[in-house]
Design an enzyme around this catalytic site. Structure first.
Site, mmCIF file in Angstrom:
data_model
loop_
_atom_site.group_PDB
_atom_site.id
_atom_site.type_symbol
_atom_site.label_atom_id
_atom_site.label_comp_id
_atom_site.label_asym_id
_atom_site.label_seq_id
_atom_site.Cartn_x
_atom_site.Cartn_y
_atom_site.Cartn_z
ATOM 1 N N LYS A 9 1.418 -0.868 0.428
ATOM 2 C CA LYS A 9 -0.073 0.333 -0.360
ATOM 3 C C LYS A 9 0.751 1.263 -0.060
ATOM 4 O O LYS A 9 1.576 1.416 0.902
ATOM 5 C CB LYS A 9 -1.211 0.094 0.895
ATOM 6 N N GLY A 30 -4.896 3.701 -1.680
ATOM 7 C CA GLY A 30 -5.819 4.013 -0.874
ATOM 8 C C GLY A 30 -5.900 5.196 0.518
ATOM 9 O O GLY A 30 -4.269 4.970 -0.114
ATOM 10 N N GLY A 75 -4.686 5.740 3.884
ATOM 11 C CA GLY A 75 -3.646 5.049 5.016
ATOM 12 C C GLY A 75 -4.738 4.881 6.047
ATOM 13 O O GLY A 75 -4.695 3.913 6.762
ATOM 14 N N SER A 76 -6.123 6.102 6.431
ATOM 15 C CA SER A 76 -6.840 5.285 7.400
ATOM 16 C C SER A 76 -8.214 4.430 7.194
ATOM 17 O O SER A 76 -8.095 3.679 7.857
ATOM 18 C CB SER A 76 -7.888 6.999 8.048
ATOM 19 N N GLY A 77 -7.967 4.447 5.830
ATOM 20 C CA GLY A 77 -8.756 3.892 5.342
ATOM 21 C C GLY A 77 -8.069 2.459 4.876
ATOM 22 O O GLY A 77 -8.076 1.002 5.262
ATOM 23 N N VAL A 78 -7.578 2.172 3.533
ATOM 24 C CA VAL A 78 -7.063 1.305 3.118
ATOM 25 C C VAL A 78 -5.896 0.532 4.556
ATOM 26 O O VAL A 78 -5.254 -0.873 4.201
ATOM 27 C CB VAL A 78 -6.417 0.859 2.056
ATOM 28 N N GLY A 79 -5.023 1.568 4.326
ATOM 29 C CA GLY A 79 -3.889 1.340 5.256
ATOM 30 C C GLY A 79 -4.180 0.391 5.973
ATOM 31 O O GLY A 79 -3.362 -0.906 6.966
ATOM 32 N N GLU A 105 9.941 1.994 10.402
ATOM 33 C CA GLU A 105 10.634 2.807 10.502
ATOM 34 C C GLU A 105 10.569 3.727 10.521
ATOM 35 O O GLU A 105 9.536 4.763 9.215
ATOM 36 C CB GLU A 105 12.210 1.780 9.036
ATOM 37 N N CYS A 110 13.839 11.207 6.709
ATOM 38 C CA CYS A 110 14.420 10.434 8.564
ATOM 39 C C CYS A 110 15.434 10.908 8.176
ATOM 40 O O CYS A 110 15.492 10.887 10.717
ATOM 41 C CB CYS A 110 13.263 9.405 8.806
ATOM 42 N N GLU A 114 9.977 16.480 14.585
ATOM 43 C CA GLU A 114 11.092 16.111 12.893
ATOM 44 C C GLU A 114 10.211 16.765 12.117
ATOM 45 O O GLU A 114 8.980 17.138 11.558
ATOM 46 C CB GLU A 114 10.898 14.620 12.425
#
Length: 470
Positions: free
Chosen positions: A169, A200, A202-206, A244, A278, A376
């Site tokens: 994803k 999709g 992140g809050s749905g598919v992820g 990570e 990062c 960050e």
């Protein structure tokens, strides 16, 4: 550019959703492509395909698995210019960095993991038992926008060589490199279901993918806040998880260290990819009496090396940040630094360009308790912090919730001893090059687990012990 299908079970298929994600070019603010906004049914299909494919793939000869990954690498190499073009458009990284820090980095890391993969022992004989390593099963690979190809590559390479299957994803901000990679994988003839791609939110598919009952491992790269939520989800169903996450890496200059080289090292990481890495060395920690010297080299670097502008023009060294959301967030941090009393040495403003551009920004007189020193920023912003003595420098370096990367400049033996006391996953001594087979991961809230090289293969395995009394 319009990718209108998902890649599931070795085929390009329509999504069960009719919704679309628009992809924006951050250099021009043009919405130039669309991809499907997948849903839970798409995830179910992808995970089911990966689950079926797992048994045969896990039993596939290791050398054959390596051959498939080698074909994928060849396919990326053959279409390198296409990958570079797509990444410049969807991410906005500069022309040169897109080549060296995005696509060639992926090619180098795949070559390295193939070269060093035989260091993984899938079968070890011990007194009274045999230790076996086998693929963990279906992996949810959830990846960020800042390295659209390489973050997928790291998960894909480790999972495939381990004998695991994967559902990827990608970020909704930069999904196009993933579609191009799926084309390469399809052309390589990887068995159906071993790799699957679902786009999709992140809050749905992820979230649904991470919590799926048939997913045995979640491998996520992204923000610490999202990583914590995924960690909680994985804990509920006892999945293995590899994270990570963020970083606020310290670059420490000891007495006698090469301050020019150290300044350039920090500024490189905050120019390359517009500071959206990062591992960026965003805290430059220097002796109190070296402040003016550091300021001189910072200004010198910006004058000589930084040219902000379109990623399509080769002479530009820094492109835009990825999105309006990121742009606004970075500018908020810059305002925070001013309000907290840090001195704005340079930057803090935006050039007169159409996209989401921000000039290189450097704060001095920063104390480590300031928001800009602790959080960050993920943009082209450097914090310069001074210390009184070596113990004070170490205290500052370790006074962070993060621990992903870092650097030390000083006499070799002293720098190495200092590095041993730093609470971080990777440390560069005196500008040494990072090796494409060295393990990568963080301490503290920078994550759990390791990627890259043979460590990155073992991460995707389960350990089985067979007692035999022989």
């Amino acid at each position: 550019m319009n990718y209108d299908k998902l890649y599931i079970n070795g085929k390009w298929v329509d999504s069960h959703s009719n919704e679309k994600i628009e992809v924006e070019n951050p250099a021009t603010k043009e919405r130039f492509a669309t991809v499907p906004k997948g849903n839970e049914k798409d995830v179910d299909d992808a995970v089911a395909a990966a689950k079926v494919a797992y048994k045969e793939w896990n039993n596939t000869d290791f050398e054959t698995r390596k051959e498939y990954l080698s074909k994928i690498r060849d396919g990326i190499k053959n279409r390198q210019s296409e990958f570079e073009s797509v990444i410049r458009k969807e991410l906005g990284s500069s022309y040169k960095f897109t080549t060296t820090g995005q696509v060639e980095l992926s090619l180098n890391e795949i070559a390295a993991v193939l070269e060093h993969s035989n260091k993984v022992n899938f079968e070890e004989e011990h007194e009274g038992f045999t230790l076996l390593r086998e693929g963990i099963g279906v992996v949810a690979g959830i990846t960020p926008w800042n390295y659209p190809l390489n973050q997928i590559q790291r998960k894909l390479s480790g999972a495939l060589l381990a004998g695991s299957t994967i559902v990827v994803k990608p970020s909704s901000d930069t999904p196009l490199a993933a579609f191009l990679l799926a084309e390469v994988i399809d052309e390589a003839g990887l068995p159906a279901g071993v790799f699957n791609l679902v786009t999709g939110s992140g809050s749905g598919v992820g979230d649904y993918l991470a919590g799926h009952d048939d997913v045995r491992m979640v491998s996520f790269t992204g923000s610490t806040d999202v990583g914590k939520k995924l960690y909680e989800q994985a804990e509920k169903s006892v999945k293995k998880i590899s994270l990570e996450l963020g970083g606020k890496s310290a670059n420490v200059v000891l007495e006698g260290g090469d301050i020019e080289k150290a300044v350039y090292a920090s500024m490189d990481t905050l120019t390359n990819n517009t500071g959206q890495s990062c591992s960026a060395l965003s805290r430059l920690i220097i002796p109190e009496d070296k402040k003016q010297e550091a300021e001189k080299y910072i200004k010198q670097y910006v004058e000589e090396k930084v040219k902000v502008g379109s990623p399509e023009e080769e002479e530009n060294t820094m492109g835009p940040v990825v999105s309006e959301k990121q742009y606004d967030q970075i500018l908020e941090y810059i305002e925070s630094g001013k309000k907290e009393g840090a001195t704005l040495l340079l930057g803090g403003d935006v050039p007169e360009l159409d996209g989401y551009y921000i000039n290189s920004t450097v704060f001095t007189d920063v104390t480590n308790d300031m928001k800009i020193a602790q959080e960050e920023i993920f943009g082209p912003v450097l914090c310069v912090i001074t210390y009184k003595d070596k113990d004070h420098a170490l205290e500052i370096a370790n006074d962070s919730t993060y621990g992903l990367s870092g650097a030390v400049f000083g006499e070799d033996k002293e720098a190495f001893e200092f590095a041993k006391q730093m609470e971080t996953g990777t440390i560069i001594l005196n500008g040494a090059a990072r090796k494409p087979y060295a393990p990568w991961g963080g301490y503290k809230e920078s994550g759990v687990g390791r990627e890259i090289g043979w460590f990155g293969i073992e991460e995707y395995t389960e350990v089985k012990v067979v007692m035999n009394d022989k």
